[in-house]
Scaffold this active site. Structure first.
Site, PDB file in Angstrom:
ATOM      1  N   GLU A  90       1.018  -1.210   0.232  1.00 40.49           N
ATOM      2  CA  GLU A  90       0.068  -0.143   0.204  1.00 40.49           C
ATOM      3  C   GLU A  90       0.798   1.225  -0.048  1.00 40.49           C
ATOM      4  O   GLU A  90       0.624   2.221   0.721  1.00 40.49           O
ATOM      5  CB  GLU A  90      -1.084   0.106   0.966  1.00 40.49           C
ATOM      6  CG  GLU A  90      -1.960  -1.170   1.209  1.00 40.49           C
ATOM      7  CD  GLU A  90      -2.713  -1.311   0.091  1.00 40.49           C
ATOM      8  OE1 GLU A  90      -3.117  -0.411  -0.574  1.00 40.49           O
ATOM      9  OE2 GLU A  90      -3.439  -2.287  -0.115  1.00 40.49           O
ATOM     10  N   GLN A  92       1.124   3.774  -1.897  1.00 39.20           N
ATOM     11  CA  GLN A  92       0.440   4.835  -2.435  1.00 39.20           C
ATOM     12  C   GLN A  92      -0.028   5.830  -1.313  1.00 39.20           C
ATOM     13  O   GLN A  92      -0.168   6.918  -1.285  1.00 39.20           O
ATOM     14  CB  GLN A  92      -0.681   4.467  -3.613  1.00 39.20           C
ATOM     15  CG  GLN A  92      -1.916   4.203  -2.538  1.00 39.20           C
ATOM     16  CD  GLN A  92      -2.046   2.594  -2.393  1.00 39.20           C
ATOM     17  OE1 GLN A  92      -1.149   1.855  -2.614  1.00 39.20           O
ATOM     18  NE2 GLN A  92      -3.036   2.273  -1.768  1.00 39.20           N
TER      19      GLN A  92
END
Length: 148
Positions: A90, A92
């Site tokens: 994850e 981002q």
């Protein structure tokens, strides 16, 4: 893998939701461990879908003993010297400094393996992903299967 003598590299697994990003991350980590590489896995504090210190795919594969961090800088502080593979799920959700952290780790000879959404719900680049896409030595963009 793109081995560079004396140096590490960055691999980025990206794509849409349900495309198998975390599944691919876990697969590569298993292969690294078979090769007897020391692995450390990190994820942002905001990701609590499958438990706090756990990374899991939609297919049910999971990895326990994941280090949860509030910032990208924390990753750099927590990576142990003998770690060969640094995985970040994850990615981002981190700010733009994650690109600098990944580059520093690669410069230290680490294999940096990151996975995350490349676009947000509007179809626009998500957070630091454009910079990571440009810096990575290897990029795999996965797509979801439509069951329409």
């Amino acid at each position: 893998m793109h081995y560079q003598p004396g140096g590490g590299w960055i691999e980025l697994i990206c794509g849409s939701m349900f495309s198998g990003k975390t599944e691919e991350l876990l697969r590569r980590l298993r292969r690294a461990e078979i090769a007897r590489k020391k692995v450390q896995v990190f994820k942002p504090q905001i990701d609590q879908r499958y438990g706090i210190e756990r990374v899991a795919s939609h297919s049910g594969n999971a990895r326990e003993q994941v280090t949860v961090v509030r910032s990208a800088e924390e990753i750099l502080q927590l990576v142990e010297p003998d770690t060969a593979v640094v995985a970040i799920d994850e990615v981002q959700f981190f700010d733009w400094t994650i690109a600098d952290i990944c580059t520093k780790l690669a410069d230290q000879g680490k294999w940096v393996l990151a996975a995350g959404l490349d676009q947000d719900f509007r179809g626009e680049p998500f957070g630091p992903m454009p910079l990571l896409l440009a810096l990575a030595e290897r990029v795999d963009k996965l797509s979801a299967i439509c069951v329409c």
